[in-house]
Design a protein around this motif. Structure first.
Motif, PDB file in Angstrom:
ATOM      1  N   ASP A  14      -1.468 -18.660  -7.497  1.00 41.44           N
ATOM      2  CA  ASP A  14      -2.412 -17.859  -6.993  1.00 41.44           C
ATOM      3  C   ASP A  14      -3.780 -18.704  -6.891  1.00 41.44           C
ATOM      4  O   ASP A  14      -4.454 -18.645  -7.931  1.00 41.44           O
ATOM      5  N   SER A  15      -3.868 -19.581  -5.990  1.00 38.94           N
ATOM      6  CA  SER A  15      -5.052 -20.379  -5.713  1.00 38.94           C
ATOM      7  C   SER A  15      -5.535 -20.542  -4.095  1.00 38.94           C
ATOM      8  O   SER A  15      -4.700 -20.507  -3.478  1.00 38.94           O
ATOM      9  N   ILE A  16      -6.709 -20.500  -4.024  1.00 43.30           N
ATOM     10  CA  ILE A  16      -7.041 -21.136  -2.663  1.00 43.30           C
ATOM     11  C   ILE A  16      -7.783 -22.561  -2.806  1.00 43.30           C
ATOM     12  O   ILE A  16      -8.326 -22.905  -1.600  1.00 43.30           O
ATOM     13  N   LEU A  17      -7.568 -23.175  -3.713  1.00 42.17           N
ATOM     14  CA  LEU A  17      -8.084 -24.635  -3.822  1.00 42.17           C
ATOM     15  C   LEU A  17      -7.235 -25.467  -3.921  1.00 42.17           C
ATOM     16  O   LEU A  17      -7.546 -26.698  -3.407  1.00 42.17           O
ATOM     17  N   ILE A  18      -6.142 -25.205  -4.745  1.00 41.68           N
ATOM     18  CA  ILE A  18      -4.950 -26.436  -5.166  1.00 41.68           C
ATOM     19  C   ILE A  18      -3.594 -26.042  -4.807  1.00 41.68           C
ATOM     20  O   ILE A  18      -3.257 -24.764  -4.478  1.00 41.68           O
ATOM     21  N   ASN A  19      -2.734 -26.804  -4.824  1.00 35.73           N
ATOM     22  CA  ASN A  19      -1.176 -26.663  -4.450  1.00 35.73           C
ATOM     23  C   ASN A  19      -0.481 -27.049  -5.407  1.00 35.73           C
ATOM     24  O   ASN A  19      -0.900 -27.845  -6.493  1.00 35.73           O
ATOM     25  N   GLN A  20       0.889 -27.136  -5.425  1.00 36.41           N
ATOM     26  CA  GLN A  20       1.751 -27.423  -6.439  1.00 36.41           C
ATOM     27  C   GLN A  20       1.898 -29.114  -6.490  1.00 36.41           C
ATOM     28  O   GLN A  20       2.002 -29.578  -7.487  1.00 36.41           O
ATOM     29  N   LYS A  21       1.161 -29.771  -5.372  1.00 35.83           N
ATOM     30  CA  LYS A  21       1.059 -31.169  -5.413  1.00 35.83           C
ATOM     31  C   LYS A  21       0.136 -31.765  -6.582  1.00 35.83           C
ATOM     32  O   LYS A  21       0.277 -32.632  -7.376  1.00 35.83           O
ATOM     33  N   HIS A  22      -1.058 -30.732  -6.505  1.00 35.34           N
ATOM     34  CA  HIS A  22      -2.168 -30.975  -7.565  1.00 35.34           C
ATOM     35  C   HIS A  22      -1.652 -30.763  -8.829  1.00 35.34           C
ATOM     36  O   HIS A  22      -2.280 -31.485  -9.761  1.00 35.34           O
ATOM     37  N   LEU A  23      -0.702 -29.481  -8.961  1.00 35.73           N
ATOM     38  CA  LEU A  23      -0.166 -29.251 -10.405  1.00 35.73           C
ATOM     39  C   LEU A  23       0.623 -30.168 -10.786  1.00 35.73           C
ATOM     40  O   LEU A  23       0.622 -30.335 -12.218  1.00 35.73           O
ATOM     41  N   SER A  24       1.191 -31.009 -10.040  1.00 42.61           N
ATOM     42  CA  SER A  24       2.289 -31.881 -10.500  1.00 42.61           C
ATOM     43  C   SER A  24       1.432 -33.072 -11.174  1.00 42.61           C
ATOM     44  O   SER A  24       1.775 -33.647 -12.047  1.00 42.61           O
ATOM     45  N   VAL A  25       0.404 -33.532 -10.499  1.00 39.90           N
ATOM     46  CA  VAL A  25      -0.499 -34.461 -10.947  1.00 39.90           C
ATOM     47  C   VAL A  25      -1.028 -34.148 -12.422  1.00 39.90           C
ATOM     48  O   VAL A  25      -1.280 -35.093 -13.340  1.00 39.90           O
ATOM     49  N   ILE A  26      -1.743 -32.924 -12.184  1.00 43.52           N
ATOM     50  CA  ILE A  26      -2.464 -32.526 -13.594  1.00 43.52           C
ATOM     51  C   ILE A  26      -1.558 -32.246 -14.909  1.00 43.52           C
ATOM     52  O   ILE A  26      -1.921 -32.852 -15.854  1.00 43.52           O
ATOM     53  N   SER A  27      -0.469 -31.722 -14.344  1.00 43.20           N
ATOM     54  CA  SER A  27       0.808 -31.828 -15.422  1.00 43.20           C
ATOM     55  C   SER A  27       1.023 -33.163 -16.250  1.00 43.20           C
ATOM     56  O   SER A  27       1.194 -33.102 -17.294  1.00 43.20           O
ATOM     57  N   SER A  28       1.273 -33.843 -15.175  1.00 46.40           N
ATOM     58  CA  SER A  28       1.620 -35.146 -15.574  1.00 46.40           C
ATOM     59  C   SER A  28       0.767 -35.929 -16.489  1.00 46.40           C
ATOM     60  O   SER A  28       0.646 -36.527 -17.305  1.00 46.40           O
ATOM     61  N   TRP A  29      -0.592 -35.755 -15.959  1.00 46.72           N
ATOM     62  CA  TRP A  29      -1.947 -36.221 -17.006  1.00 46.72           C
ATOM     63  C   TRP A  29      -2.016 -35.248 -18.227  1.00 46.72           C
ATOM     64  O   TRP A  29      -2.160 -36.242 -19.223  1.00 46.72           O
ATOM     65  N   ILE A  30      -1.533 -34.050 -18.151  1.00 44.67           N
ATOM     66  CA  ILE A  30      -1.668 -33.387 -19.529  1.00 44.67           C
ATOM     67  C   ILE A  30      -0.492 -34.071 -20.623  1.00 44.67           C
ATOM     68  O   ILE A  30      -1.119 -34.066 -21.669  1.00 44.67           O
ATOM     69  N   ASP A  31       0.448 -34.314 -20.154  1.00 42.00           N
ATOM     70  CA  ASP A  31       1.455 -34.797 -20.948  1.00 42.00           C
ATOM     71  C   ASP A  31       1.647 -36.554 -21.151  1.00 42.00           C
ATOM     72  O   ASP A  31       2.395 -37.154 -21.496  1.00 42.00           O
ATOM     73  N   ARG A  32       0.435 -37.171 -20.503  1.00 43.82           N
ATOM     74  CA  ARG A  32       0.197 -38.630 -20.495  1.00 43.82           C
ATOM     75  C   ARG A  32       1.491 -39.178 -19.728  1.00 43.82           C
ATOM     76  O   ARG A  32       1.888 -40.235 -20.426  1.00 43.82           O
ATOM     77  N   LYS A  33       2.166 -38.604 -18.910  1.00 46.39           N
ATOM     78  CA  LYS A  33       3.422 -39.337 -17.898  1.00 46.39           C
ATOM     79  C   LYS A  33       2.613 -40.141 -17.023  1.00 46.39           C
ATOM     80  O   LYS A  33       1.541 -39.837 -16.351  1.00 46.39           O
ATOM     81  N   ASP A  34       3.158 -41.210 -16.662  1.00 39.33           N
ATOM     82  CA  ASP A  34       2.656 -42.234 -15.557  1.00 39.33           C
ATOM     83  C   ASP A  34       3.144 -41.737 -14.088  1.00 39.33           C
ATOM     84  O   ASP A  34       2.564 -42.257 -13.196  1.00 39.33           O
ATOM     85  N   ILE A  35       4.228 -40.971 -14.193  1.00 37.29           N
ATOM     86  CA  ILE A  35       4.903 -40.564 -12.771  1.00 37.29           C
ATOM     87  C   ILE A  35       4.618 -39.024 -12.508  1.00 37.29           C
ATOM     88  O   ILE A  35       4.747 -38.341 -13.753  1.00 37.29           O
ATOM     89  N   ASP A  36       4.229 -38.640 -11.538  1.00 40.33           N
ATOM     90  CA  ASP A  36       4.136 -37.218 -11.213  1.00 40.33           C
ATOM     91  C   ASP A  36       5.406 -36.463 -11.441  1.00 40.33           C
ATOM     92  O   ASP A  36       6.460 -36.682 -11.114  1.00 40.33           O
TER      93      ASP A  36
END
Length: 480
Positions: free
Chosen positions: A297-319
């Motif tokens: 439910d967003s008009i600003l982001i998509n699943q690709k954005h979430l993949s990056v943000i999620s990897s940053w949250i868990d300090r992963k080097d790969i999306d």
């Protein structure tokens, strides 16, 4: 001085097109009742278009009374006038043209090999594809598909398909959905990134298939269908059956919404799906297609954005390919209002959240991740003062809005020496980060005083006040 001279040159040559003086060529364009003859100057077309250079130097033309006659029936007068104006003046003005007309101009420019129009118009369509799709998604996608051989449209096609797959209701709830071209529907249902529950895919498919054969058949009253009706719908739906993720449909949904239409489905398919739901380890002969991505439910982001943000949250080097979090929209400024009271009402005490912000005339989104609650540190009487919370896991970020060509990203993690002021709470602000603050939202303004706590954020957040276009806040829930 030079710029003024070029403007005068453009104006003077443009007048030749308007008055037709000393013309030596007539171009007949359009078909049927939409035919028009335009007086032009062959030397200008020769100089400005490789297509006309080739046409005028070969035996593609005829002459009558010394005037070159040239026919171009596949381009409409309005489209050709735009192209001529560019060839004569170098000017490109898109505002008076509908999105479909702009697409047809691009198709014509590709055929006539006019690189200037192709380059600038392609970018204009890509930059504005979201707005255009919201206006008329069915016709725009279908006109792009009809001209699939047009190379400049291929990139736009992917942008548009990505956007619709991320926001499928834009298309499927459109009044024109039932007139959707079969080939386009096949393309959409074949994609793994179509963000819809599979049972909804099935319902929309049934609705579309029935509409292709009858406007009177009622899918809510199958008892009135004849055997011929079932047979025609079965034929209409046949090519789509392999594209349905049958095993993503629950047994309850299957019995309620699929079984009533079992006459239009292969018997072995029905039997295998039933066996799948009854047997804990069934042997399947059907291809088990991957489940489609979860709705967002967003008009600003998509699943690709979430993949990056999620990897940053868990300090992963790969999306992440499989995102380990669910995201619940708590707040959208254009829906809930830009006032800070509403933000605190909807977003306080929700645990880990992230905020994403859209600024006017920017190709990037910015935002921040808070692994804690937004809540006052002291008693209520001090909630209008700055309350800081300590964490080493928060960060600020920047991501490109459009993701079809990948994501350009920047992250600024909290300075370990400043982590005691990583998260800011103040009831006069919405989301807040850093001691400066480094980022704080107040009504429709983004405020940044310094970059002390998140030093790398100076690369993508400017100091001072910046007006916002919109922002969203999401609660982050780890999947079990």
């Amino acid at each position: 001085m030079e710029a003024e001279s070029l403007l005068q040159l453009s104006y003077d040559i443009g007048k030749l097109l308007e008055n037709g003086e000393n013309y030596d060529m007539i171009v007949q364009i359009g078909t049927g009742n939409n035919i028009k003859e335009i007086k032009v100057h062959s030397i200008i077309l020769y100089a400005r278009s490789l297509y006309f250079r080739t046409a005028l130097s070969k035996n593609w033309i005829s002459k009558e009374g010394g005037i070159i006659k040239f026919k171009k029936p596949n381009i409409s007068p309005k489209i050709f006038n735009f192209i001529l104006r560019y060839l004569y003046t170098g000017k490109l003005e898109f505002n008076n043209y509908k999105p479909i007309e702009l697409i047809l101009i691009l198709v014509a420019a590709d055929e006539l090999n006019i690189e200037g129009i192709i380059r600038y118009l392609s970018q204009h369509l890509i930059d504005n594809h979201q707005k255009f799709l919201q206006q008329d998604p069915v016709n725009i996608l279908q006109i792009i598909l009809q001209h699939d051989a047009c190379s400049p449209l291929k990139e736009l096609r992917e942008y548009c398909l990505d956007y619709v797959c991320e926001r499928p209701t834009l298309l499927f709830d459109s009044e024109k959905y039932l007139s959707l071209d079969k080939n386009l529907l096949l393309i959409l249902l074949s994609r793994n990134d179509l963000i819809m529950d599979e049972i909804e895919v099935w319902k929309y498919l049934i609705k579309w298939s029935v509409a292709q054969i009858s406007t009177t058949l009622n899918i809510e009253n199958l008892s009135n269908w004849s055997s011929k009706d079932f047979s025609l719908v079965k034929e209409s739906i046949l090519e789509f059956i392999p594209l349905i993720r049958w095993f993503s449909i629950s047994s309850i949904e299957f019995n309620q919404h699929v079984i009533p239409f079992e006459k239009i489905l292969p018997k072995d398919l029905i039997m295998e799906i039933k066996r799948y739901h009854l047997d804990s380890k069934p042997k399947l002969s059907l291809p088990n297609l991957p489940a489609r991505k979860e709705p967002l439910d967003s008009i600003l982001i998509n699943q690709k954005h979430l993949s990056v943000i999620s990897s940053w949250i868990d300090r992963k080097d790969i999306d992440y390919l499989r995102i380990p979090y669910a995201f619940k929209l708590l707040f959208r400024a254009t829906r809930d209002g830009f006032n800070t009271e509403k933000f605190h009402e909807l977003c306080d005490y929700k645990g880990a959240v992230f905020v994403v912000i859209s600024l006017p005339n920017s190709t990037n989104l910015i935002g921040g991740y808070n692994p804690l609650d937004w809540k006052p540190k002291f008693n209520k009487s001090k909630s209008y003062e700055n309350n800081w919370w300590k964490t080493s896991e928060s960060f600020l970020f920047s991501l490109t809005k459009n993701t079809s060509k990948g994501i350009i990203r920047s992250i600024s993690r909290v300075n370990p020496l400043k982590s005691d002021k990583a998260i800011l709470y103040n009831e006069q602000f919405g989301p807040g980060f850093g001691s400066g603050p480094d980022l704080a939202l107040s009504n429709n303004q983004l405020y940044c005083k310094s970059h002390h706590t998140y030093p790398d954020s100076r690369l993508f957040i400017s100091e001072g006040l910046t007006k916002m276009e919109d922002y969203e806040v999401f609660q982050i829930i780890r999947k079990k």
